[in-house]
Design an enzyme around this catalytic site. Structure first.
Site, PDB file in Angstrom:
ATOM      1  N   TYR B  48       0.869  -1.179   0.000  1.00  0.00           N
ATOM      2  CA  TYR B  48       0.000   0.000   0.000  1.00  0.00           C
ATOM      3  C   TYR B  48       0.900   1.221   0.000  1.00  0.00           C
ATOM      4  O   TYR B  48       1.658   1.447   0.935  1.00  0.00           O
ATOM      5  CB  TYR B  48      -0.844  -0.045   1.268  1.00  0.00           C
ATOM      6  CG  TYR B  48      -1.931   0.990   1.389  1.00  0.00           C
ATOM      7  CD1 TYR B  48      -2.002   1.797   2.517  1.00  0.00           C
ATOM      8  CD2 TYR B  48      -2.909   1.130   0.419  1.00  0.00           C
ATOM      9  CE1 TYR B  48      -3.023   2.718   2.665  1.00  0.00           C
ATOM     10  CE2 TYR B  48      -3.932   2.052   0.560  1.00  0.00           C
ATOM     11  CZ  TYR B  48      -3.990   2.842   1.677  1.00  0.00           C
ATOM     12  OH  TYR B  48      -5.001   3.742   1.831  1.00  0.00           O
ATOM     13  N   TYR B 202     -11.682  -5.949   6.632  1.00  0.00           N
ATOM     14  CA  TYR B 202     -10.417  -5.504   7.233  1.00  0.00           C
ATOM     15  C   TYR B 202     -10.626  -4.447   8.315  1.00  0.00           C
ATOM     16  O   TYR B 202     -10.157  -4.564   9.444  1.00  0.00           O
ATOM     17  CB  TYR B 202      -9.493  -4.949   6.140  1.00  0.00           C
ATOM     18  CG  TYR B 202      -8.259  -4.277   6.685  1.00  0.00           C
ATOM     19  CD1 TYR B 202      -8.224  -2.909   6.909  1.00  0.00           C
ATOM     20  CD2 TYR B 202      -7.127  -5.023   7.013  1.00  0.00           C
ATOM     21  CE1 TYR B 202      -7.101  -2.303   7.436  1.00  0.00           C
ATOM     22  CE2 TYR B 202      -6.001  -4.418   7.540  1.00  0.00           C
ATOM     23  CZ  TYR B 202      -5.992  -3.059   7.744  1.00  0.00           C
ATOM     24  OH  TYR B 202      -4.885  -2.454   8.273  1.00  0.00           O
ATOM     25  N   HIS B 203     -11.340  -3.410   7.938  1.00  0.00           N
ATOM     26  CA  HIS B 203     -11.478  -2.263   8.823  1.00  0.00           C
ATOM     27  C   HIS B 203     -12.347  -2.576  10.022  1.00  0.00           C
ATOM     28  O   HIS B 203     -12.227  -1.939  11.066  1.00  0.00           O
ATOM     29  CB  HIS B 203     -12.069  -1.091   8.042  1.00  0.00           C
ATOM     30  CG  HIS B 203     -11.360  -0.890   6.745  1.00  0.00           C
ATOM     31  ND1 HIS B 203     -11.680  -1.619   5.618  1.00  0.00           N
ATOM     32  CD2 HIS B 203     -10.318  -0.107   6.411  1.00  0.00           C
ATOM     33  CE1 HIS B 203     -10.864  -1.267   4.637  1.00  0.00           C
ATOM     34  NE2 HIS B 203     -10.033  -0.357   5.087  1.00  0.00           N
ATOM     35  N   LYS B 569     -12.618  14.996  16.414  1.00  0.00           N
ATOM     36  CA  LYS B 569     -11.560  14.739  15.464  1.00  0.00           C
ATOM     37  C   LYS B 569     -11.533  15.819  14.407  1.00  0.00           C
ATOM     38  O   LYS B 569     -12.404  15.869  13.541  1.00  0.00           O
ATOM     39  CB  LYS B 569     -11.756  13.375  14.791  1.00  0.00           C
ATOM     40  CG  LYS B 569     -11.557  12.216  15.740  1.00  0.00           C
ATOM     41  CD  LYS B 569     -11.632  10.889  15.024  1.00  0.00           C
ATOM     42  CE  LYS B 569     -10.553  10.709  14.005  1.00  0.00           C
ATOM     43  NZ  LYS B 569      -9.201  10.635  14.583  1.00  0.00           N
ATOM     44  N   ASP B 573      -9.341  12.913   8.906  1.00  0.00           N
ATOM     45  CA  ASP B 573      -9.134  11.538   9.362  1.00  0.00           C
ATOM     46  C   ASP B 573     -10.412  10.985   9.977  1.00  0.00           C
ATOM     47  O   ASP B 573     -11.009  11.597  10.851  1.00  0.00           O
ATOM     48  CB  ASP B 573      -7.999  11.507  10.392  1.00  0.00           C
ATOM     49  CG  ASP B 573      -7.920  10.182  11.133  1.00  0.00           C
ATOM     50  OD1 ASP B 573      -7.568  10.188  12.311  1.00  0.00           O
ATOM     51  OD2 ASP B 573      -8.239   9.140  10.513  1.00  0.00           O
ATOM     52  N   HIS B 575     -10.732   7.745  11.313  1.00  0.00           N
ATOM     53  CA  HIS B 575     -10.565   6.581  12.191  1.00  0.00           C
ATOM     54  C   HIS B 575     -10.911   6.973  13.613  1.00  0.00           C
ATOM     55  O   HIS B 575     -10.076   7.470  14.365  1.00  0.00           O
ATOM     56  CB  HIS B 575      -9.128   6.065  12.136  1.00  0.00           C
ATOM     57  CG  HIS B 575      -8.766   5.508  10.804  1.00  0.00           C
ATOM     58  ND1 HIS B 575      -8.182   6.251   9.817  1.00  0.00           N
ATOM     59  CD2 HIS B 575      -8.942   4.269  10.288  1.00  0.00           C
ATOM     60  CE1 HIS B 575      -8.003   5.487   8.761  1.00  0.00           C
ATOM     61  NE2 HIS B 575      -8.454   4.284   9.008  1.00  0.00           N
TER      62      HIS B 575
END
Lengths: 338, 698
Positions: B48, B202-203, B569, B573, B575
């Protein structure tokens, strides 16, 4: 040095955000010596505005119906109509820790530069008697600054019936297919709302059906003589989709119409009755069950407060002052009766 | 024992002879020369990658390909992922940080300079703006003279997991699904070798999902996507199996590699059933579970980071050991992921790990070694059943979109993550070097800490801003305006988004303009945070919590109000796991927490802090934009009269930057090594207490 109440009140009336925030901080202060300062602030504020100024709307209903999205849509629509708005997002959830997660703000996306919009989250966990004293006082502060105050509460049952004492117009929000209507009728809560909203109108037919069911049920209530015959106000049932911004204009029209249905004196009287209940709640918070019994029960207590607010102690008495006065009498009585 | 004719064999008695001169044979106790296994071709090896500029990334790709990488995996920067141009206010501090900025066809051209697209297999980690990036790719292929039917690759394009953990969504769920369906319908005939969507589990794992949740939520997402395609009517019924056959997945592989391997076998089993029973796909090839992997990155540690290469190798096993459930493509993070952006050498090391497994070991010479194992079969069966039940539950709730909008799925993930973190904090779950075996010699690999991570030159953003202004000035404004109008019309009319997007790409439209055109018609979305309703098990390790609660109540009596904290946040981003867990823990301990969510501007943070009367502000930033954004917040706080409110920051922040932030006025900086939430809470309580002024209602 924190500003005095006399300094703060006019700044609040000008909707200066820092002042409003400080005012709110102050009325949330639960230290015993704070009461007199809160009293002073609220009195000073009351002098800044006519007693029938503005409009206070309560949005209530079970969790998950989309109230915060609806509140955001409502606030935006008010702003488009050039009204200034103060939002109080009340969270009555209680945790053992006393902490609270106030996540409503994250669902609303507002322009931070907009001086005409203020959003405050309030946790009322652990408060006896439904909507907290702090919530009442917070509404007074916001009402001193903004044309419209929207109080959003979550939860079912007790809280819903209490919000009627704090606002001019109660809007009950439900969602389609939830069977809430029947529950509310059974619980006697249908007496309270002035406007009913079926949200998630994006669910199409289900929503229309819910609205139709509701209107039918209300009609039957009236015909069965269970409803308030004397209420001239015909209870509107609206369908909205807060997410898609549909039906919000109609909602504001209905809210404005309810406001307009009051005469000036009628509105002032309603607000006074609400304040009496507030004063009673404050007294109960201070002195609990024993105090309640000493004052002769809830009904008597509210009546006393009504008297205190309108008559004998002078028109300037605020709920906090009335509660404080009765509190002194109660404590005195405790001392003298051994 | 009878040996088949033609067999070579070595028995113990002949070992002496067999070992002379033929070292290769001494492994073979029995080999049939006529049946010698064709070694399976290894999976596609990717890293990646992407950062700073298209030109720099292009160089990196060419180098990696020379090193033996067989596919490209493009990382885009956050503004590109969320539909903003480099000069948009929200792009501040984010340009080129977590990936390459691609703002128009010029950038795409540069990115693939000297890389003939008919020979590339390109995976693009792009979601909300996937249709746009694919449009750019197709337009560049056109310029290279490459027939789009030859293009191979993947666009991630899984919006559900964005709402649940990654946070780069733009539009509401139903609209996102429609755009995904558009891309699928377009590619099935126009770009038939392309994987239009990579359903991601995945996440979900990174966000704390259990293996069963990974299985269930991702498969439910795949179902929602396929149902949307079927309902959308753009693909004729007869073509549906082709569409199903092109659905691929992106899966995580964690340290519990036996369980992970069983999970992959469970995926294979469940997908086979779903495609056959729900979508009527007869051809077994179309029902194969095709997936790529990146191994777990969240579990990589900041202390003793050298251990991470070992973790990476072990995690690789779960997705390579079982032949029948082996990944098609594998991406490995670098050993220093928890410290910042990996350098080329770091990426090379991980790539070598893959190559050594594939080419030096004998793994690829065997059929599936777990077939017939009753242990594995029992575990797989159990996972399949549990996941099937979860999927049914989601369907009963109205499907995955409903489960996202109601906050149900997000809440489950937040709870699972809280459980995991608590287990690490109490030591129930061991993480070597973090909560056990923590003594360490100094690590020679991080001696020159500044060099152990790649830092993106601040000049990059300034250059990108200048460059895009130049681009806009030099293109045909008329063509752009017309293309945008046609785009908006297409969205409004429900016409497939790809053709007008490709046209727009050719006309020089920018990423921000494409996204804005869609925003104008569809609107933007703010997803449920999952925190308000989340309940965590309070029973374990509660002792410090009790003490903390007591201190907080004490503080309330002094202040007059319950201590109130803002958590949010800034930047792009998305996450949000860290911020969510802090918010939950803070509530647990007795704070009133105003949780602001993701993608908030410095102005919004300050406005919220002011209106809510908070005693403390906590910001979470993992994208590297902290040096640009945090000082802005501090400045605006002071201007608003809130300079006395302590500010703490958490995220991926190198040591040097942390000191710089503290010098500017940040009270504390927390990084992944601060996993003990109770200690953080202690800190926060003291910070609020330190600012108490005796007779004021603050």
């Amino acid at each position: 040095m924190p500003p005095s109440e006399a300094e703060l009140a006019p700044r609040i009336a000008q909707a200066e955000k820092l002042a409003v925030a400080l005012g709110l901080n102050q009325v949330e202060d639960r230290r015993p010596d704070a009461l007199s300062r809160i009293e002073a602030l609220l009195s000073a504020l009351a002098q800044q505005r006519a007693a029938d100024f503005g409009h206070r709307v309560g949005l209530t209903g079970p969790p998950g119906v989309g109230k915060s999205t609806l509140t955001a849509a409502l606030a935006r629509a008010y702003r488009e109509r050039q009204r200034t708005v103060g939002v109080l997002a009340v969270d009555p959830s209680s945790t053992r820790s006393g902490g609270a997660l106030l996540g409503d703000r994250a669902r609303m996306a507002f322009d931070p530069e907009d001086a005409g919009l203020f959003v405050r989250s309030l946790a009322t966990a652990g408060e006896t008697g439904g909507l907290a004293h702090a919530a009442n006082a917070a509404v007074e502060v916001l009402a001193g600054a903004y044309d419209r105050v929207v109080v959003e509460t979550t939860g079912v049952g007790q809280t819903e019936t209490d919000v009627e004492h704090v606002v001019d117009t109660v809007c009950l929000v439900i969602q389609p297919g939830s069977g809430d209507v029947l529950q509310f009728i059974k619980a006697g809560i249908m007496e309270i709302p002035d406007v009913i909203v079926v949200n998630k109108g994006d669910h199409g037919r289900l929503a229309q059906r819910a609205a139709a069911d509701l209107t039918g049920a209300l009609d039957r209530l009236r015909h069965a003589g269970m409803g308030d015959e004397a209420r001239i106000w015909k209870l509107p049932v609206l369908v909205t989709s807060a997410r898609d911004g549909v039906g919000i204009g109609e909602l504001i029209d209905a809210l404005d119409a309810h406001r307009a249905s009051f005469s000036a004196s009628g509105l002032i009287e309603k607000r006074q009755r609400g304040r009496a209940t507030w004063a009673a709640s404050l007294f109960v918070r201070l002195h609990g069950e024993h105090g309640l019994r000493w004052s002769g029960g809830r009904q008597k207590l509210v009546e006393h407060m009504q008297g205190a607010l309108t008559g004998s102690s002078g028109p300037g008495t605020s709920p906090v002052g009335a509660a404080a006065a009765l509190s002194r009498a109660y404590l005195q009585n405790l001392v003298t009766s051994g | 024992m009878a040996f088949p004719p033609g067999a070579r064999y070595v028995t113990r008695g002949h070992e002496r002879h067999a070992t002379i001169g033929a070292a290769a044979h001494h492994k073979e106790l029995f080999v049939s020369s006529t049946e010698k296994k064709q070694k399976e071709r290894p999976w596609i090896m990717r890293t990646y990658a992407g950062h700073s500029t298209a030109a720099a990334s292009n160089e990196l790709y060419r180098t990696n390909l020379k090193k033996g990488q067989t596919g490209l995996s493009v990382a885009f920067d956050l503004p590109t992922q969320t539909g903003y141009d480099p000069d948009h206010p929200l792009a501040l501090g984010e340009v080129g940080k977590v990936g390459v900025p691609v703002s128009h066809i010029g950038d795409m051209r540069t990115l693939f300079n000297a890389l003939p697209l008919d020979q590339m297999n390109t995976s693009m980690t792009i979601n909300a703006t996937a249709p746009w990036l694919l449009a750019l790719y197709i337009a560049v292929a056109e310029e290279q003279g490459v027939d789009r039917k030859l293009l191979q690759g993947t666009t991630q394009n899984d919006l559900i997991k964005e709402y649940l953990s990654r946070g780069t969504y733009i539009f509401p769920p139903a609209a996102s699904l429609r755009l995904t369906a558009d891309m699928i319908a377009y590619t099935v005939n126009e770009v038939p070798k392309w994987n239009p969507t990579n359903i991601c589990s995945y996440h979900l794992q990174e966000a704390g999902a259990t293996p069963v949740q990974e299985l269930a939520y991702s498969l439910a997402t795949a179902i929602a996507v396929l149902d949307a395609v079927r309902k959308g009517g753009q693909v004729p019924e007869a073509e549906l199996p082709k569409v199903v056959g092109r659905i691929s997945f992106f899966v995580n592989a964690g340290m519990r590699f036996i369980e992970e391997m069983c999970k992959m076998r469970a995926f294979t089993d469940l997908w086979d059933r779903i495609t056959r029973d729900r979508y009527g796909v007869q051809d077994a090839n179309m029902r194969r579970f095709r997936y790529g992997v990146q191994v777990n990155s969240l579990g990589l540690t900041e202390p003793q980071p050298e251990n991470n290469i070992l973790r990476i190798v072990l995690e690789m096993l779960g997705v390579t050991l079982s032949k029948d459930a082996r990944c098609r493509a594998l991406q490995l993070p670098a050993w220093n992921e928890a410290l910042g952006l990996p350098r080329p050498w770091d990426q090379q090391w991980s790539l070598r790990a893959q190559q050594i497994l594939a080419f030096e070991s004998d793994l690829l010479e065997y059929d599936d070694i777990f077939n017939g194992s009753h242990v594995v079969e029992a575990k797989v069966r159990a996972m399949v059943e549990a996941a099937a039940r979860e999927i049914e539950d989601i369907e009963a709730r109205g499907g995955v979109i409903e489960a996202v909008e109601s906050g149900y799925l997000k809440q489950r993930l937040v709870e699972a993550n809280a459980t995991r973190l608590r287990a690490i904090e109490t030591g129930e779950q061991i993480v070597v070097g973090v909560n056990k075996f923590v003594e360490t010699a100094p690590c020679p690999l991080t001696e020159n800490l500044g060099e152990a991570i790649l830092t993106v030159d601040a000049k990059v953003e300034n250059d990108a801003v200048a460059s895009i202004k130049k681009w806009r000035a030099e293109r045909n404004a008329q063509a752009v305006s017309e293309a945008l109008t046609r785009l908006r019309d297409a969205v409004r009319q429900g016409v497939n988004i790809m053709p007008p997007s490709i046209e727009a790409a050719r006309a020089g439209v920018t990423t921000g303009e494409w996204a804005q055109a869609l925003r104008q018609v569809i609107g933007e979305y703010r997803a449920p945070t999952g925190v308000s309703g989340a309940r965590i098990d309070q029973s374990t390790g509660a002792d410090n919590v009790t003490a903390l609660r007591a201190r907080l109540s004490e503080l309330e009596r002094e202040l007059g109000r319950r201590p109130k904290m803002l958590v949010g946040k800034p930047g792009l981003d998305g996450h949000s796991n860290g911020a969510e867990q802090i918010a939950l823990k803070a509530r647990d301990v007795g704070f009133e927490v105003v949780y602001e969510g993701i993608r908030v501007t410095p102005e919004q943070i300050v406005a919220s802090a002011l209106e809510e009367g908070v005693h403390l502000i906590g910001l979470s930033i993992l994208s590297g934009s902290h040096l640009a954004l945090v000082p802005q917040v501090l400045e605006k706080l002071r201007a608003a009269g809130l300079g006395h409110v302590p500010l703490v920051v958490g995220g991926i922040i190198p040591e040097g930057d942390a000191r710089a932030l503290e010098a500017k006025g940040v009270a504390r900086v927390y990084t992944p090594k601060d996993f003990a939430l109770n200690n953080i809470m202690s800190d926060l309580v003291e910070l609020v207490a330190g600012r108490v002024r005796p007779h004021a209602a603050e």
